[in-house]
Scaffold this motif. Structure first.
Motif, PDB file in Angstrom:
ATOM      1  N   GLN A 155       3.411   5.735  -2.403  1.00  0.00           N
ATOM      2  CA  GLN A 155       2.084   5.718  -1.795  1.00  0.00           C
ATOM      3  C   GLN A 155       2.147   4.945  -0.474  1.00  0.00           C
ATOM      4  OE1 GLN A 155      -1.240   3.646  -3.744  1.00  0.00           O
ATOM      5  NE2 GLN A 155      -2.588   5.302  -3.043  1.00  0.00           N
ATOM      6  N   GLU A 195       4.544   1.965  -1.547  1.00  0.00           N
ATOM      7  CA  GLU A 195       4.732   1.378  -2.871  1.00  0.00           C
ATOM      8  C   GLU A 195       5.375   2.426  -3.764  1.00  0.00           C
ATOM      9  OE1 GLU A 195       1.343  -0.374  -4.873  1.00  0.00           O
ATOM     10  OE2 GLU A 195       2.557  -0.870  -6.633  1.00  0.00           O
ATOM     11  N   LEU A 212       6.272   4.552 -10.562  1.00  0.00           N
ATOM     12  CA  LEU A 212       7.048   5.310 -11.534  1.00  0.00           C
ATOM     13  C   LEU A 212       6.223   6.445 -12.149  1.00  0.00           C
ATOM     14  CD1 LEU A 212       9.681   5.504 -13.171  1.00  0.00           C
ATOM     15  CD2 LEU A 212       8.722   3.786 -14.736  1.00  0.00           C
ATOM     16  N   ARG A 213       6.838   7.603 -12.300  1.00  0.00           N
ATOM     17  CA  ARG A 213       6.218   8.744 -12.966  1.00  0.00           C
ATOM     18  C   ARG A 213       7.153   9.268 -14.046  1.00  0.00           C
ATOM     19  NH1 ARG A 213       2.637   6.653 -11.076  1.00  0.00           N
ATOM     20  NH2 ARG A 213       1.197   7.314  -9.462  1.00  0.00           N
ATOM     21  N   ASN A 248       7.272  -2.614  -8.075  1.00  0.00           N
ATOM     22  CA  ASN A 248       6.615  -3.475  -9.070  1.00  0.00           C
ATOM     23  C   ASN A 248       7.635  -4.097 -10.008  1.00  0.00           C
ATOM     24  OD1 ASN A 248       3.573  -2.984  -8.707  1.00  0.00           O
ATOM     25  ND2 ASN A 248       4.436  -0.913  -8.710  1.00  0.00           N
ATOM     26  N   GLN A 308      11.216  -8.103 -16.664  1.00  0.00           N
ATOM     27  CA  GLN A 308      12.210  -7.909 -15.615  1.00  0.00           C
ATOM     28  C   GLN A 308      12.476  -9.204 -14.869  1.00  0.00           C
ATOM     29  OE1 GLN A 308       9.755  -4.370 -14.011  1.00  0.00           O
ATOM     30  NE2 GLN A 308      11.780  -4.071 -13.160  1.00  0.00           N
ATOM     31  N   ASP A 341       0.477  -8.986  -6.866  1.00  0.00           N
ATOM     32  CA  ASP A 341      -0.269  -7.752  -7.132  1.00  0.00           C
ATOM     33  C   ASP A 341      -1.551  -8.068  -7.898  1.00  0.00           C
ATOM     34  OD1 ASP A 341      -0.771  -5.052  -7.255  1.00  0.00           O
ATOM     35  OD2 ASP A 341       1.058  -4.537  -8.335  1.00  0.00           O
ATOM     36  N   ASP A 342      -2.545  -7.213  -7.768  1.00  0.00           N
ATOM     37  CA  ASP A 342      -3.814  -7.340  -8.509  1.00  0.00           C
ATOM     38  C   ASP A 342      -4.417  -8.730  -8.327  1.00  0.00           C
ATOM     39  OD1 ASP A 342      -2.901  -4.907  -9.389  1.00  0.00           O
ATOM     40  OD2 ASP A 342      -2.483  -5.546 -11.431  1.00  0.00           O
ATOM     41  N   GLN A 390      -7.989  -3.691  -6.711  1.00  0.00           N
ATOM     42  CA  GLN A 390      -8.916  -2.600  -6.387  1.00  0.00           C
ATOM     43  C   GLN A 390     -10.318  -2.816  -6.949  1.00  0.00           C
ATOM     44  OE1 GLN A 390      -6.125   0.506  -7.632  1.00  0.00           O
ATOM     45  NE2 GLN A 390      -7.375   0.883  -9.424  1.00  0.00           N
ATOM     46  N   GLU A 412      -6.034  -2.983  -2.025  1.00  0.00           N
ATOM     47  CA  GLU A 412      -5.664  -1.843  -2.872  1.00  0.00           C
ATOM     48  C   GLU A 412      -6.873  -0.971  -3.179  1.00  0.00           C
ATOM     49  OE1 GLU A 412      -2.695  -2.448  -6.118  1.00  0.00           O
ATOM     50  OE2 GLU A 412      -3.660  -4.401  -6.262  1.00  0.00           O
ATOM     51  N   GLY A 413      -6.626   0.284  -3.477  1.00  0.00           N
ATOM     52  CA  GLY A 413      -7.690   1.160  -3.991  1.00  0.00           C
ATOM     53  C   GLY A 413      -8.749   1.543  -2.968  1.00  0.00           C
ATOM     54  N   GLU A 460     -10.771   3.968  -1.068  1.00  0.00           N
ATOM     55  CA  GLU A 460     -11.068   5.388  -1.297  1.00  0.00           C
ATOM     56  C   GLU A 460     -12.007   5.998  -0.268  1.00  0.00           C
ATOM     57  OE1 GLU A 460     -12.346   5.897  -5.355  1.00  0.00           O
ATOM     58  OE2 GLU A 460     -10.354   5.441  -6.147  1.00  0.00           O
ATOM     59  N   GLY A 514      -4.584   3.274  -0.548  1.00  0.00           N
ATOM     60  CA  GLY A 514      -5.555   3.912  -1.434  1.00  0.00           C
ATOM     61  C   GLY A 514      -5.674   5.399  -1.171  1.00  0.00           C
ATOM     62  N   TYR A 515      -6.397   6.084  -2.066  1.00  0.00           N
ATOM     63  CA  TYR A 515      -6.529   7.538  -1.994  1.00  0.00           C
ATOM     64  C   TYR A 515      -7.124   7.995  -0.671  1.00  0.00           C
ATOM     65  CZ  TYR A 515      -5.784   7.381  -7.086  1.00  0.00           C
ATOM     66  OH  TYR A 515      -5.289   7.173  -8.345  1.00  0.00           O
ATOM     67  N   PRO A 546      -0.294   8.592  -4.220  1.00  0.00           N
ATOM     68  CA  PRO A 546       1.166   8.476  -4.315  1.00  0.00           C
ATOM     69  C   PRO A 546       1.773   9.884  -4.255  1.00  0.00           C
ATOM     70  CG  PRO A 546       0.076   7.171  -6.025  1.00  0.00           C
ATOM     71  CD  PRO A 546      -0.974   8.027  -5.403  1.00  0.00           C
TER      72      PRO A 546
END
Ligand code: C2E
Ligand code: MG
Ligand code: MG
Ligand code: MG
Length: 282
Positions: free
Chosen positions: A45, A59, A62-63, A118, A123, A180-181, A204, A237-238, A240, A258-259, A264
């Motif tokens: 993204q 960023e 994972l998918r 991330n 981890q 993050d967040d 977001q 973040e986020g 829109e 963001g979108y 992404p």
């Protein structure tokens, strides 16, 4: 009669619970095979530099596409991967994939950008994490200053002293670090000043109701000013809508994601966007 209802209700509950446990076990065994079956891919993204509108980073997200089944979103499997420890090899794979991708874009003459990956608690706290990061940097020969590791406040606050020590070693490797967040965790300001970080990512949930929600507007402005005072960069973040992007340009004017700019994307689509240089601002 009451007793009977009670018993039925109990049976209903256990059936439901059994079903949930079965589902979980099935998911776990599919997850265990997913890496070797090559079912993971990374989407990217764009992160946009608000002053210029240019793409300045990506960023890695994972998918998971299990063979012959529907894609499973991270919200459905990251938690389980974390609990089972599978996130360690999976996370290594994402890290390596993102570094290799960044190298490939560089080789194709695309603009130099930073790549954010991330990193979950398991981890970060893994005893060999720093060694493996070091090896990965050598192996992929990527500029560590262009690799950004995203950790949440929650991740750091699980074992703050250990986490801060590990983050400091990551800084020694030349990596960039972001929280993050930001704003959703429980880190106090006295901890925040001890985190050896470069960037705060405003969650977001604070962006969603901008610019109309006065509380969120105040929070975002306050975080931007706090970050400035601490010498930290900020990513929102986020994002829109155009109105959110405009508010952020006026009050924090750093980086946004963001979108509104882009979802992404698969690597090839991201590369096409990067080649164009900027995302369309409607
Ligand atoms: P995150 O790191 O906070 O990532 C941002 C999430 O917000 C992503 O969800 C992204 O697709 C989504 N998003 C981006 N722009 C917008 C927007 O404008 N509106 C809305 N509503 N959402 C937006 P995604 O990809 O489903 O990932 C969810 C979470 O899963 C991530 O949150 C991260 O915590 C975790 N995750 C994803 N990939 C990895 C990974 O490789 N390793 C680890 N450890 N965690 C990962
Ligand atoms: Mg993230
Ligand atoms: Mg986030
Ligand atoms: Mg998140």
């Amino acid at each position: 009669r009451a007793k009977e209802t009670g018993r039925n209700r109990f049976q209903f509950f256990t059936e439901d619970m059994n079903r949930k446990i079965d589902e979980r076990l099935r998911l776990q065994s599919r997850l265990q095979r997913a890496l070797q079956r090559g079912e993971f891919i990374v989407h990217y993204q764009p992160k946009v530099d608000l002053p210029s509108g240019r793409i300045c980073g990506a960023e890695a997200l994972l998918r998971w596409h299990p063979l012959g089944e529907e894609a499973v979103p991270p919200s459905k499997f990251i938690g389980l991967a974390e609990e089972t420890g599978l996130i360690v090899p999976i996370g290594d794979w994402v890290m390596r994939a993102a570094c290799a991708q960044s190298k490939e874009w560089e080789a194709h003459g695309l603009p130099a950008i930073s790549i954010a990956v991330n990193c979950s608690p398991r981890q970060l706290l893994d005893p060999d994490f720093i060694e493996r990061m070091h090896a990965l940097l050598e192996e992929t020969d990527i500029d560590p200053g262009r690799l950004e590791i995203e950790v949440t406040e929650g991740t750091i606050m699980q074992h703050p002293e250990e986490a801060i020590a590990i983050l400091a070693r990551m800084k020694e490797l030349g990596l960039k670090l972001s929280v993050d967040d930001f704003g959703t965790g429980y880190s106090s300001l006295s901890y925040l000043k001890r985190f050896p970080i470069d960037r705060l990512k405003i969650d977001q949930s604070f962006v969603r109701d901008l610019p109309d929600d006065r509380d969120d507007a105040a929070i975002v402005e306050a975080v931007a000013s706090l970050a400035r005072s601490l010498g930290l960069r900020v990513t929102a973040e986020g994002v829109e809508t155009a109105a959110q992007a405009e508010f952020l340009r006026q009050h924090c004017n750093d980086e946004a994601q963001g979108y509104y700019f882009s979802k992404p994307l698969p690597a090839a689509d991201f590369a096409a966007l990067l080649r164009a240089g900027a995302v369309a601002m409607h």
